[in-house]
Design a protein around this motif. Structure first.
Motif, PDB file in Angstrom:
ATOM      1  N   LYS A 242      94.409 119.612 -23.669  1.00 36.00           N
ATOM      2  CA  LYS A 242      93.661 118.729 -24.563  1.00 36.00           C
ATOM      3  C   LYS A 242      92.960 119.508 -25.668  1.00 36.00           C
TER       4      LYS A 242
ATOM      5  N   TYR B  82      97.385 114.305 -29.199  1.00 36.62           N
ATOM      6  CA  TYR B  82      96.909 113.972 -27.843  1.00 36.62           C
ATOM      7  C   TYR B  82      97.146 112.491 -27.535  1.00 36.62           C
ATOM      8  N   LEU B  83      96.854 111.630 -28.510  1.00 34.55           N
ATOM      9  CA  LEU B  83      97.063 110.194 -28.317  1.00 34.55           C
ATOM     10  C   LEU B  83      98.543 109.863 -28.215  1.00 34.55           C
TER      11      LEU B  83
ATOM     12  N   SER C  73      99.822 110.879 -24.744  1.00 34.86           N
ATOM     13  CA  SER C  73      99.303 109.947 -23.733  1.00 34.86           C
ATOM     14  C   SER C  73     100.033 108.609 -23.801  1.00 34.86           C
ATOM     15  N   ASP C  74     100.318 108.130 -25.010  1.00 35.46           N
ATOM     16  CA  ASP C  74     101.047 106.872 -25.153  1.00 35.46           C
ATOM     17  C   ASP C  74     102.469 107.013 -24.630  1.00 35.46           C
TER      18      ASP C  74
ATOM     19  N   GLY D  16      94.850 106.145 -24.711  1.00 36.65           N
ATOM     20  CA  GLY D  16      94.507 107.535 -24.964  1.00 36.65           C
ATOM     21  C   GLY D  16      93.456 108.090 -24.021  1.00 36.65           C
TER      22      GLY D  16
END
Length: 699
Positions: A425, A433-434, A437-438, A537
């Motif tokens: 992260k 990062y988003l 995660s998605d 996220g």
């Protein structure tokens, strides 16, 4: 030198006169009206308001009389009481322009002889105040003495001939009905003991009996008892009408049947919302449209709140990339208190409405009920702007989305990816990062849908082939599809074999027991929470749910599977020694005894059957379960008070044939109608009627 204002002498005189009159009238107004309020408590408010009004009127009249202290009165009083002014007091209040030199000289001499400003006010009239107080006290004493004589006359024991004349009867009844303020209904008095009023109404009973009785109670049908108190010969009590009920008035020494009286509470209905514009729930944006008109008609039995909330929801995006924004707009209605219209013109461009978006509007209205208003929401209205099909994604990005094969990761792999993402992260930008995660959230969704098929859940979105390539199966795709010529219409097995991939054997269909299904359901719920946080996220919040889902999946994998095979019925062997002999000894019947399942109206059916007039049948009727049933089903009963009164009549006299017939008839009306009913025969036509009449006239 300027002239002197007459108010210098008139104002002190006016103040002294007003104070003297106020002191003279105060004892009469205070003592007398207070005594009347004590003697007549049921008219206390009217007496107090009347006393205050008369006292204020007297002061108002005195204020008008103060106008006599004007300029002429001041000149006359100065000339009368002060001879040194030489009857020339009018020169003191005349402007300089209207005086000659001799008059100015005379006025300067008068100013030196001028008395003080308070010289003309009248003295305190203490003698009149004392006389007024004495008269008020005498009036109060006379009133109390007369009241004592009346009370003694009421307490005087009645002659024996009056006591023998008849039983105690209700001579007078007054019920003060005070509806809630928000209903707008005025307070009134009823002489009948049966009351119908809005819910929350305050009721005050005032009863008089002839001859007098020692105790009176208000007995409700549910067993509650309210004792009435005596006040100046009237028996009073009060009650708030929260719901409909039956009651009796019971007094000491009462004999015979006590009649029931109704207290019917009219419920406050919620508001009614009707959409006037638009005329349909789904509207499509027309070319050049910039505003969206909305009109709602709202009505209520007692009053609609002046304002309402219009909730606007704007959904933008396609597929899974949908963003939702909400906005609340306060609207002010127009019209009467009970019927209002809420109208607005929405600026769709100002709201950010564009192609491919949906704008959803829903109005929330409230009534004026106190303390908790009732709120109602209107149907949702949707304004849709269809997207331009020519702007869909093309090129390499669209091709990649359509050709990627369906890939399902395991739950353990998803946990590994989440933990790796949390470690990296600090090295990743917020957007990267988003995005990662998605991506893991998409894998979690696909895995959830895969396991959801075992519970009969359908896949989300448009149907597609399991391989994800968007192409139909053919004879040379590497799968054995068999011969399609034998497929029968409606045969589910053949359809699956033709267009899908059947990897289970038909002889060993896997069934999940209830415990295993419950574990799998918990795993899917945990996957859903994990997917939710990943798509937002927040993989740190998704990790515990991912572990929970993995734990439940392990338990499902360890569960025992049940295999069912197709076998024939196992019949008992035939005893050849008993054939053709006709002997039936030892044969056990295989009929199962079926107990009827009690329906929701079982207490009503039992009571209705027990009330039938059958000779020799006991008269006992199960009324206790029937009372419980009425309390739980008041909404479906047209007149629950009438039914409760009929039950009470049968309970009081179980041998009363008329009471039993009345209750049985009411019970028949509340029984649930069967779903399947006998169809009525069509009515006879004109020609058929003439034919039937001709048959009846035949000898």
């Amino acid at each position: 030198m300027t002239h002197i204002s007459p108010s210098r002498f008139s104002r002190p005189a006016q103040v002294r006169s007003l104070l003297n009159d106020a002191l003279i009238y105060a004892p009469l107004a205070g003592f007398v009206f207070t005594t009347f309020a004590v003697l007549y408590p049921h008219m206390r408010t009217a007496i107090v308001l009347g006393g205050v009004g008369l006292y204020g009127a007297a002061l108002l009249i005195e204020g008008l009389r103060l106008g006599r202290f004007n300029r002429d009165w001041v000149i006359s009083a100065l000339n009368e009481f002060y001879p040194d002014l030489e009857d020339s007091a009018d020169l003191l209040f005349t402007p300089d322009a209207n005086l000659n030199s001799l008059q100015v000289l005379q006025r300067s001499r008068l100013i030196e002889r001028l008395p003080p400003a308070t010289a003309l006010r009248e003295p305190w009239r203490w003698g009149t105040v004392i006389i007024s107080t004495i008269v008020a006290i005498l009036i109060v004493v006379a009133g109390l003495w007369a009241s004592t004589l009346n009370d003694a006359g009421e307490r005087r024991p009645a002659p024996k001939t009056s006591a023998i004349s008849g039983p105690v009867k209700l001579a007078e009844a007054r019920i003060d009905v005070t509806p809630p303020a928000y209903t707008g209904q005025t307070r009134h008095t009823e002489s009948a003991l049966d009351i119908k009023a809005p819910q929350g109404t305050r009721l005050v009973w005032r009863l008089r009996f002839a001859p007098e009785t020692e105790a009176v109670d208000l007995v409700l049908l549910d067993g509650r008892k309210i004792a009435l108190t005596r006040d100046n010969g009237m028996w009073t009590t009060q009650l708030t009408l929260d719901k409909s009920m039956l009651y009796r008035i019971v007094f000491k020494g009462m004999t015979g049947t006590v009649p029931l009286h109704r207290l019917e509470a009219t419920p406050d209905l919620p508001p009614k919302v009707e959409v006037v514009t638009p005329d349909r729930s789904l509207s499509i944006v027309s070319e050049g449209q910039t505003v969206w008109p909305l009109v709602f008609a709202v009505s209520d039995d007692y009053g609609v709140n002046a304002t309402a909330e219009l909730r606007l929801t704007l959904a933008q995006g396609e597929g899974e990339n949908i963003t939702v924004r909400e906005k609340v707009v306060t609207l002010t209605g127009s019209g009467s208190a009970r019927e209002k219209r809420f109208a607005t013109q929405l600026d769709i461009k100002g709201l950010g409405f564009a192609k491919g978006d949906d704008l959803i509007a829903q109005l929330t209205v409230r009534d004026n009920r106190v303390p908790s208003p009732q709120s109602v929401r209107s149907p949702s209205l949707i304004l849709r702007w269809p997207s331009d099909l020519g702007n869909e994604s093309t090129g390499l990005e669209g091709l990649a989305r359509k050709t990627l094969p369906a890939y399902f990761r395991s739950q353990r792999q998803i946990i590994i990816d989440i933990e790796a993402l949390l470690k990296e992260k600090k090295k990743l930008s917020p957007d990267a990062y988003l995005a990662r995660s998605d991506s893991i959230g998409v894998d979690q969704r696909l895995l959830r849908l895969r396991y959801g098929q075992f519970l009969g859940e359908s896949a989300e979105g448009e149907p597609e082939n399991p391989t994800g390539d968007g192409e139909a199966h053919h004879a040379n795709d590497g799968h054995d599809h068999g011969d399609d010529s034998s497929a029968a219409f409606g045969d589910g097995a053949n359809i699956t074999a033709t267009y899908g991939h059947v990897h289970d054997e038909a002889e060993a269909a896997t069934l999940l027991d209830p415990e295993t299904r419950a574990l799998l359901k918990k795993a899917l719920d945990a996957m859903w929470q994990s997917e939710l946080h990943l798509r937002q996220g927040r993989p740190d919040l998704a990790l515990p749910y991912a572990y929970t889902a993995l734990n439940y999946i392990k338990q499902v994998q360890q569960a025992t599977r049940i295999f069912l095979s197709r076998v024939g019925p196992e019949l008992p062997p035939i005893d050849d020694t008993r054939r053709m002999t006709g002997k039936r000894e030892g044969i056990i019947g295989n009929r199962l005894s079926l107990d009827p399942v009690p329906g929701p109206d079982a207490p009503v059916v039992a009571a209705w059957s027990a009330l039938a007039e059958v000779p020799g049948r006991p008269v006992d009727v199960p009324l206790g379960p029937l009372d419980t049933w009425i309390g739980a089903n008041e909404a479906r009963i047209g007149d629950p008070l009438a039914l409760s009164a009929a039950i009470d009549a049968v309970r009081g006299d179980s041998a009363c044939a008329k009471c039993r017939r009345t209750l049985r008839g009411l019970l028949w009306g509340v029984l649930a109608k069967p779903p399947a009913q006998v169809m009525r025969r069509d009515a006879a036509t004109a020609s058929g009627g003439r034919y039937l009449d001709a048959l009846e006239r035949q000898p």
